[in-house]
Enzyme design. Sequence first.
Site, PDB file in Angstrom:
ATOM      1  N   ASP A  74       0.873  -1.168   0.000  1.00 37.55           N
ATOM      2  CA  ASP A  74       0.000   0.000   0.000  1.00 37.55           C
ATOM      3  C   ASP A  74       0.911   1.220   0.000  1.00 37.55           C
ATOM      4  O   ASP A  74       1.606   1.478   0.983  1.00 37.55           O
ATOM      5  CB  ASP A  74      -0.896  -0.010   1.237  1.00 37.55           C
ATOM      6  CG  ASP A  74      -1.895   1.138   1.250  1.00 37.55           C
ATOM      7  OD1 ASP A  74      -1.677   2.134   0.536  1.00 37.55           O
ATOM      8  OD2 ASP A  74      -2.889   1.039   1.998  1.00 37.55           O
ATOM      9  N   TYR A 168     -11.003  21.560 -18.728  1.00 39.52           N
ATOM     10  CA  TYR A 168     -11.509  21.110 -17.425  1.00 39.52           C
ATOM     11  C   TYR A 168     -11.642  19.596 -17.485  1.00 39.52           C
ATOM     12  O   TYR A 168     -12.337  19.063 -18.352  1.00 39.52           O
ATOM     13  CB  TYR A 168     -12.856  21.776 -17.177  1.00 39.52           C
ATOM     14  CG  TYR A 168     -13.682  21.235 -16.033  1.00 39.52           C
ATOM     15  CD1 TYR A 168     -13.317  21.459 -14.715  1.00 39.52           C
ATOM     16  CD2 TYR A 168     -14.864  20.532 -16.290  1.00 39.52           C
ATOM     17  CE1 TYR A 168     -14.105  20.991 -13.666  1.00 39.52           C
ATOM     18  CE2 TYR A 168     -15.655  20.072 -15.257  1.00 39.52           C
ATOM     19  CZ  TYR A 168     -15.275  20.295 -13.945  1.00 39.52           C
ATOM     20  OH  TYR A 168     -16.060  19.826 -12.926  1.00 39.52           O
ATOM     21  N   LYS A 178      -4.698  14.871 -11.623  1.00 37.87           N
ATOM     22  CA  LYS A 178      -3.945  14.603 -12.839  1.00 37.87           C
ATOM     23  C   LYS A 178      -2.974  15.731 -13.174  1.00 37.87           C
ATOM     24  O   LYS A 178      -1.878  15.494 -13.694  1.00 37.87           O
ATOM     25  CB  LYS A 178      -4.909  14.355 -13.996  1.00 37.87           C
ATOM     26  CG  LYS A 178      -5.792  13.129 -13.790  1.00 37.87           C
ATOM     27  CD  LYS A 178      -4.989  11.881 -13.464  1.00 37.87           C
ATOM     28  CE  LYS A 178      -5.856  10.652 -13.292  1.00 37.87           C
ATOM     29  NZ  LYS A 178      -5.081   9.435 -12.973  1.00 37.87           N
TER      30      LYS A 178
END
Length: 304
Positions: A74, A168, A178
Amino acid sequence: MAEELKGKVALVAGATRGAGRGIAVALGAGGATVYVTGRSTRERRSEYDRPETLEDTADLVTEAGGRGIAVPADHLVPEQVRALVERIDREQGRLDILVNDIWGGEKLFEWDAPVWEHDLDNGLRLLRLAIDTHAITSHHALPLLLRRPGGLVVEVTDGTADYNRDHYRVGFFYDLAKSAVLRMAFALSHELGPRGATAVALTPGWLRSEIMLEEFGVREDNWRDALERVTHFAISETPRYVGRAVAALAADPDVSRHNGASLSSGGLAREYGFTDLDGSRPDAWRYLVEVQDAGKPADVTGYR
């Protein structure tokens, strides 16, 4: 690409499925030893609750010609990432390629929901999965990568710097996530370049991942049936395409010329000459601007 990466050691963080799996397998096809990480194993599923497993990815890497090594981790837990890097150091003594592909946000973002309406807990977890994981992994892995000159770091995102600057992307949290990964590559290029390594941001196009194929109710062998629903899906690509992009970068002795760049699978295919599995060269980001966003009918002529 066979044997061009023999002797190289790679870590593909977030390799259970999708782009991560495609990248890991392509690096294996080049002969690399590839450590693949994620949270979905044959014994335990992650919150995604999907059938793909880390061990399956490692097996595919080995079948492709490399050596796949599955390490459950993780990447939000620094201790687990530190132990992972210590294991790579202990077993290999080097790290040549780091691919930060951890994501995990498909079930967390809400399309077109403004920030005040979006579930806050989901949005904040999305940011942690998309940003914190990359920072934690780089913090622990880069000292090993910098031990030898010529290392490569690939930050996998969605969208080029130019496209994301002007568009957008889905919603506040997704857009921020991102764009942050793009900026990470830029920042890392300034820190790694003077130390003999290269950092780039890389985006696939419209990816025919396991999740995307399932969303459209198709398989890889009949994916074109989805065009009846979304005609622009004709520009889509397999995960192996972006994998071949990473493999081409990793095999390029002059890869440092790309340091700090925002790259795409389609753009690199033109430069390095590789193709997708069907022999085509989809150029999704050029297509999006010139065809889809321009409101033109779907036509991939000249774009794949």
